[in-house]
Structures are given as structure tokens and as C-alpha cells.
Design an enzyme around this catalytic site. Structure first.
Site, PDB file in Angstrom:
ATOM      1  N   ASP A 136      -4.676  46.862 -76.304  1.00  0.00           N
ATOM      2  CA  ASP A 136      -4.049  46.940 -77.616  1.00  0.00           C
ATOM      3  C   ASP A 136      -3.984  48.422 -77.999  1.00  0.00           C
ATOM      4  O   ASP A 136      -4.634  49.272 -77.382  1.00  0.00           O
ATOM      5  CB  ASP A 136      -4.895  46.140 -78.610  1.00  0.00           C
ATOM      6  N   ASP A 185      -3.321  49.671 -81.916  1.00  0.00           N
ATOM      7  CA  ASP A 185      -3.844  49.904 -83.265  1.00  0.00           C
ATOM      8  C   ASP A 185      -5.325  49.576 -83.358  1.00  0.00           C
ATOM      9  O   ASP A 185      -5.748  48.433 -83.136  1.00  0.00           O
ATOM     10  CB  ASP A 185      -3.070  49.068 -84.291  1.00  0.00           C
ATOM     11  N   GLU A 203      -2.183  33.635 -93.362  1.00  0.00           N
ATOM     12  CA  GLU A 203      -2.830  34.298 -92.236  1.00  0.00           C
ATOM     13  C   GLU A 203      -4.130  33.616 -91.843  1.00  0.00           C
ATOM     14  O   GLU A 203      -4.531  33.631 -90.675  1.00  0.00           O
ATOM     15  CB  GLU A 203      -3.091  35.760 -92.591  1.00  0.00           C
ATOM     16  N   SER A 257       9.211  42.491 -92.372  1.00  0.00           N
ATOM     17  CA  SER A 257       8.658  43.843 -92.500  1.00  0.00           C
ATOM     18  C   SER A 257       9.434  44.836 -91.635  1.00  0.00           C
ATOM     19  O   SER A 257       9.760  45.950 -92.081  1.00  0.00           O
ATOM     20  CB  SER A 257       7.180  43.851 -92.089  1.00  0.00           C
ATOM     21  N   SER A 272       1.102  45.773 -77.864  1.00  0.00           N
ATOM     22  CA  SER A 272       0.836  45.920 -79.297  1.00  0.00           C
ATOM     23  C   SER A 272       1.824  45.151 -80.153  1.00  0.00           C
ATOM     24  O   SER A 272       3.024  45.112 -79.869  1.00  0.00           O
ATOM     25  CB  SER A 272       0.905  47.408 -79.676  1.00  0.00           C
ATOM     26  N   LYS A 331       0.872  37.526 -78.213  1.00  0.00           N
ATOM     27  CA  LYS A 331       0.452  38.560 -77.263  1.00  0.00           C
ATOM     28  C   LYS A 331      -0.279  37.896 -76.099  1.00  0.00           C
ATOM     29  O   LYS A 331      -1.499  37.806 -76.078  1.00  0.00           O
ATOM     30  CB  LYS A 331      -0.459  39.579 -77.948  1.00  0.00           C
ATOM     31  N   ASP A 344      -9.119  44.789 -80.352  1.00  0.00           N
ATOM     32  CA  ASP A 344      -9.960  44.835 -81.550  1.00  0.00           C
ATOM     33  C   ASP A 344      -9.769  43.604 -82.421  1.00  0.00           C
ATOM     34  O   ASP A 344     -10.277  43.560 -83.547  1.00  0.00           O
ATOM     35  CB  ASP A 344      -9.650  46.097 -82.380  1.00  0.00           C
TER      36      ASP A 344
END
Length: 293
Positions: A45, A47, A92, A111, A158, A208, A234
Site C-alpha cells: 500500500d 498511504d 463505512e 470524490s 493503492s 484491492k 496499514d
């Protein structure tokens, strides 16, 4: 490269390192060492994995979408981001299911469209990234250079913005290492070199997986021919980035950075082999790779 069991145990016995199955994890590391660099791929990943989650003063570092979060520079983007968060954030934390995935995908698409609608030029984007506080994790550049020297491919996978990732690497390292490939949300530009749309496929935190790698990464054939994977992430979803690539679990060493929310530790240790808590360095993955010829 010589190594000893005591060196490895010392690495895994640090107070901020949590290992659910020490024996199995050590076996995975030995397997990486035994197969050698020519049989390893790294999937990471970006970020808050390759990049820092907070700076040396403890301030939070932004993720790639947040380079557009300057209210003075992009008041429309920031306001629309706030509205979208109010609209979608409650989904979420739903139990895993189709509705959750649909809402998160809608949030990502809308977004991205907010950003594309601003008509930002390629050169302006470069300036924006240069001014941002995204920082590579301490030792991340050296880690990537080491992989390049070992001829180990690294796939940066990502749900962020691929163009921003590339610019961060170029501006920090001076270049993107030849062994690196980015799978992320990529921008497309019009005839005036302005961002006009994000190209498909949309990548978000729930898709992902290895299926995406198999379909869209030129590294797929290389990954297929290499027996073992070092996976870095993460978020809990990052643990699935190699799913569908045909690798046995014992051949995938999964390392997570738990940057915040210590109450999530038990869930992280269930999903990853090694969980590193509140550490802004790439020291442990680098030390493991130093053991490999």
C-alpha cells in the site's frame, strides 16, 4: 548475507512488534531467505504505509486525496468533500456486505469527480504535491532502492491517487525506481493538459485484491513466476492484496503498520503476521530484506 536466529528473534521481540504466530512467522521469513531475491515480489500500500502517518512533531500527514484539502486554495473541493463525508461516512462501518461496497465505491467516484471538475493542470498538480506534507516513511526510499538493486519488483497498490504517488516518489527520490509499478486511481488529461477524468478501473479499499493485479498490472506475469510475496499495509483490507494470485498463505509474509487506533490490535494480529505499532520507519521490512541474497 549471513543471519542468525537470535537476530531475527530480536527483531520480532521488540515492544512495539506483535506476532500472533511466532513459529509460523519465522518459518515464512526463512522461506523468503531460502528462495532468494529472484523468487520474491513486494506488494505494498502507499498511504500511511510507504508514506508516514504523522510527522516528527506528531502532526498527522495527509493521504494522497488530501493534497486537495487546502481550504484557501480549493474551497469548492473541500466543501464538497465535507458534504460527501456526511453523505457516505455512516456506511463505512456497516457489516461487510453489498450495500457497504456500493456506498464506498460511490464515495470514491464522486470524490474523484470533484477533483476532476476543477480542471487542474499537470504542472499545477506537481506544485500542489510539492507543497503538501506527504512524506515517505523513514527509510522507505532506501528500502525501494534496495529492492531495485536486488531486482525484486514492488507493486504499489493503492486506493489513493496514482499521479500523486508518482509525483511524491519523483520529488523525494528524484525518480521512480525501475522495479516499481503503481496500480491506483489514475488521472487522465485533456488537450490543454488539465485533469478531466479519472480512468477506470476505480480502486477502493474493498477491491484491492489479486484479481485487480491479475487484470491490470504488467507485473502480473512476473509475480506469477515468483513463489513468495512480502505484503505491506496499514489497513485490514490490505491483508487481501495478494488474494487470488495463486500463492499459498505460507508463502505470503504480511506486515502491517498500526499507525493509530490501538484498540484494533487484535484484529490486525489476526489478519497479518507482523504488526508494527506506532513506528514511522521502514526498519523491520528493510532488516528482513537484508537477510536475502
Amino acid at each position: 548475507m549471513t543471519y542468525s536466529t537470535s537476530q531475527l528473534q530480536s527483531l520480532l521481540n521488540r515492544s512495539n512488534v506483535h506476532v500472533r504466530d511466532p513459529e509460523g512467522t519465522v518459518a515464512k521469513i526463512y522461506r523468503l531467505i531460502e528462495v532468494g531475491a529472484s523468487n520474491i515480489t513486494v506488494i505494498s500500500d502507499f498511504d500511511h504505509t510507504l508514506s508516514r502517518s504523522h510527522d516528527e512533531e506528531g502532526g498527522r500527514c495527509p493521504v494522497t486525496h488530501e493534497v486537495f484539502g487546502n481550504r484557501e486554495r480549493f474551497p469548492e473541493i473541500v466543501e464538497k468533500f465535507v458534504q460527501l463525508e456526511k453523505k457516505y461516512a455512516r456506511y463505512e462501518h456497516l457489516t461487510e456486505g453489498e450495500e457497504r461496497v456500493e456506498k464506498m465505491e460511490a464515495w470514491w467516484r464522486e470524490s474523484n469527480q470533484v477533483i476532476a471538475d476543477q480542471g487542474i493542470s499537470r504542472s499545477e498538480l506537481s506544485d500542489i504535491v510539492k507543497e503538501t506534507k506527504i512524506q515517505l516513511r523513514e527509510g522507505a526510499a532506501e528500502f525501494m532502492v534496495r529492492l531495485e538493486q536486488q531486482e525484486i519488483p514492488i507493486l504499489i497498490f493503492s486506493a489513493g491517487i496514482g499521479d500523486v504517488i508518482s509525483l511524491v516518489l519523483e520529488q523525494t527520490m528524484g525518480r521512480i525506481p525501475a522495479n516499481s509499478h503503481v496500480i491506483s486511481n489514475m488521472m487522465a488529461y485533456d488537450e490543454k493538459d488539465r485533469i478531466c477524468i479519472f480512468s477506470d478501473p476505480l480502486i477502493h479499499c474493498f477491491n484491492k485484491s489479486g484479481a485487480m493485479v491479475a487484470e491490470f498490472s504488467p507485473l502480473h506475469s512476473c509475480i506469477s513466476s515468483r513463489a513468495n510475496i512480502l505484503l505491506l499495509g496499514d489497513a485490514l483490507g490490505d491483508a487481501q492484496m495478494a488474494q487470488g494470485l495463486g500463492k499459498d498463505e505460507e508463502r505470503i509474509l504480511k506486515i502491517a503498520f498500526l499507525n493509530s487506533k490501538p484498540e484494533m490490535l487484535s484484529r490486525f494480529t489476526s489478519a497479518f503476521d507482523i504488526v508494527i505499532v506506532d513506528d514511522q520507519t521502514m526498519e523491520i521490512p528493510t532488516e528482513i530484506m537484508k537477510m536475502i541474497d
